[in-house]
Each structure stands twice: as C-alpha cells, then as structure tokens.
Design an enzyme around this catalytic site. Structure first.
Site, PDB file in Angstrom:
ATOM      1  N   CYS A  13       6.769   0.061   1.283  1.00  0.00           N
ATOM      2  CA  CYS A  13       6.044   1.030   2.100  1.00  0.00           C
ATOM      3  C   CYS A  13       5.567   0.236   3.305  1.00  0.00           C
ATOM      4  O   CYS A  13       4.626  -0.553   3.192  1.00  0.00           O
ATOM      5  CB  CYS A  13       4.846   1.646   1.374  1.00  0.00           C
ATOM      6  N   CYS A  61       1.748   1.267   4.411  1.00  0.00           N
ATOM      7  CA  CYS A  61       0.606   0.847   3.589  1.00  0.00           C
ATOM      8  C   CYS A  61       1.099   0.393   2.208  1.00  0.00           C
ATOM      9  O   CYS A  61       1.620  -0.702   2.096  1.00  0.00           O
ATOM     10  CB  CYS A  61      -0.449   1.947   3.491  1.00  0.00           C
ATOM     11  N   SER A  62       0.970   1.222   1.201  1.00  0.00           N
ATOM     12  CA  SER A  62       1.294   0.738  -0.144  1.00  0.00           C
ATOM     13  C   SER A  62       1.725   1.870  -1.060  1.00  0.00           C
ATOM     14  O   SER A  62       1.456   1.828  -2.253  1.00  0.00           O
ATOM     15  CB  SER A  62       0.069   0.044  -0.722  1.00  0.00           C
ATOM     16  N   CYS A  63       2.375   2.891  -0.528  1.00  0.00           N
ATOM     17  CA  CYS A  63       2.811   4.021  -1.357  1.00  0.00           C
ATOM     18  C   CYS A  63       3.729   3.526  -2.465  1.00  0.00           C
ATOM     19  O   CYS A  63       4.592   2.683  -2.235  1.00  0.00           O
ATOM     20  CB  CYS A  63       3.530   5.057  -0.500  1.00  0.00           C
TER      21      CYS A  63
HETATM   22 FE    FE Z   1       1.785   3.757   1.737  1.00  0.00          FE
END
Ligand code: FE
Length: 201
Positions: free
Chosen positions: A109, A112-114
């Site tokens: 991602c 961000c951090s999906c």
């Molecule tokens: Fe994310």
C-alpha cells in the site's frame, strides 16, 4: 473511507494528521464515557490474536485442493473468503492474486498500510514502513532479494498497490511433493509473507 483505519500505528514515523485526529477523538470519547477503553483493547486483541494469517492460509490450502473453490476465489474472492467465515473491516473487497510459474505477485500500500485484516490480521511493521512502500514499486526485485527471494528473470513480478478499497491476497503456488497432505497440513505450509508476496513457499 478507503484509507480509514484508526488504531493503525505507522511504525517509527511521526503520527499523521489523521492519526492525531483519531487519538483526539478516542480521548474525547473515553473522557465523555462514550467508549470503554477496554472495548478498544479487545478489538485490537481480536485482530492480533484471533484473526491472523492462519485464516488466509486456510483459504490458500482450500484453493489448492478444491478446483471449484479456486474458481470461486478467482471470480469473487470476497464471497469465497466469507464462505470460510472471514469477513469484516479491511476485507470488504478482496481480490486473490494467483502466482504461476511465470508470474510472482507482491502486495503493497504505497499511500499508507491497507491490508486484508480478516485473512492476514494486522500488518507487520515493515509493511507500513516508508522504505517498503516506496521501494516495492520502484525496485520489487531488490526488495524481494532483501527478503531472501531471488527470482529468475523469466518470472515476471507484478506489484499490486492497495490504494483503493481493494485488499489483495496472494495465492502462492502449491509446493511440489505435497500430494498426500491433508488440507490442514497444507495450510501449515502457507506463510504470512507468502500471502503478501515477499516470500515463496
Ligand atoms: Fe493504506
């Protein structure tokens, strides 16, 4: 909405504006007695300990042994995953990526951090780190090498960026010489990193 994941700490980086807003909101809700901090802890505990990569491993193993399930996973991964009881936040729109002898898939991602929580639990710290997020796209083979994976040039690397509502799950190839194994034993061979695409089985 796609990138709304409160409770997701972004490693060693200073908190983002959104994270500060979430913290402020959480403090306010707790202060006003609208939210029980123990309930929030219970949610985090649920994702850390009860949900986790074992769920994804069961999906992979079932896809290996049941061609019909594999086909369903290709058609509608969200439904196929839900059939095993795995659904919920960060898993509303699942897509399964099938590794083949010619193609290796890897998930990131960049924004961000999906991450697909219902099948993999909470993301590892490196997944949320800026170096992984930028370099996975620029130099996927270099990143793979750091994970100990060296792919011959004839295997193409496809990097999938989870910057929409979609959450990806890599379905590794079934390892050789596993014909006699039960589905449960097969699931035990599936690693978290294998389902992110930073490892091969
Ligand atoms: Fe994310």
């Amino acid at each position: 909405m796609a990138h709304d994941h409160p409770g997701d700490e972004h490693g060693q980086h200073p908190p983002s504006d959104m994270e500060l807003r979430v913290k402020a909101l959480e403090s306010l809700l707790v202060e006003k007695g609208l939210v029980d901090p123990a309930a929030l802890d219970a949610i985090v505990d649920h994702y850390e300990h009860k949900v986790g990569p074992r769920n994804g491993a069961r999906v992979v193993a079932k896809a290996w042994v049941e061609p019909d399930y594999r086909a369903q996973l290709e058609r509608d991964a969200t439904a196929a995953v839900a059939e095993l009881g795995y659904s919920g936040r960060q898993g509303e729109h699942m897509v399964a990526l099938f590794n083949t002898p010619a193609v290796h898939n890897m998930v990131v991602c960049t924004l961000c951090s999906c991450y697909p929580w219902p099948v993999l639990g909470l993301p590892p710290v490196w997944y949320k780190s800026a170096p992984y997020r930028s370099r996975a796209v620029i130099d996927p083979r270099g990143v793979l090498a750091e994970f100990g994976v060296t792919l011959p040039p004839e295997i193409a690397v496809r990097v999938w960026d989870s910057t929409a509502e979609v959450r990806y799950l890599v379905i590794p190839e079934r390892p050789a010489n596993t014909d006699g194994l039960s589905e449960e034993a097969l699931a035990a061979l599936v690693t978290r990193d294998g389902m992110i695409g930073t490892a091969r089985l």
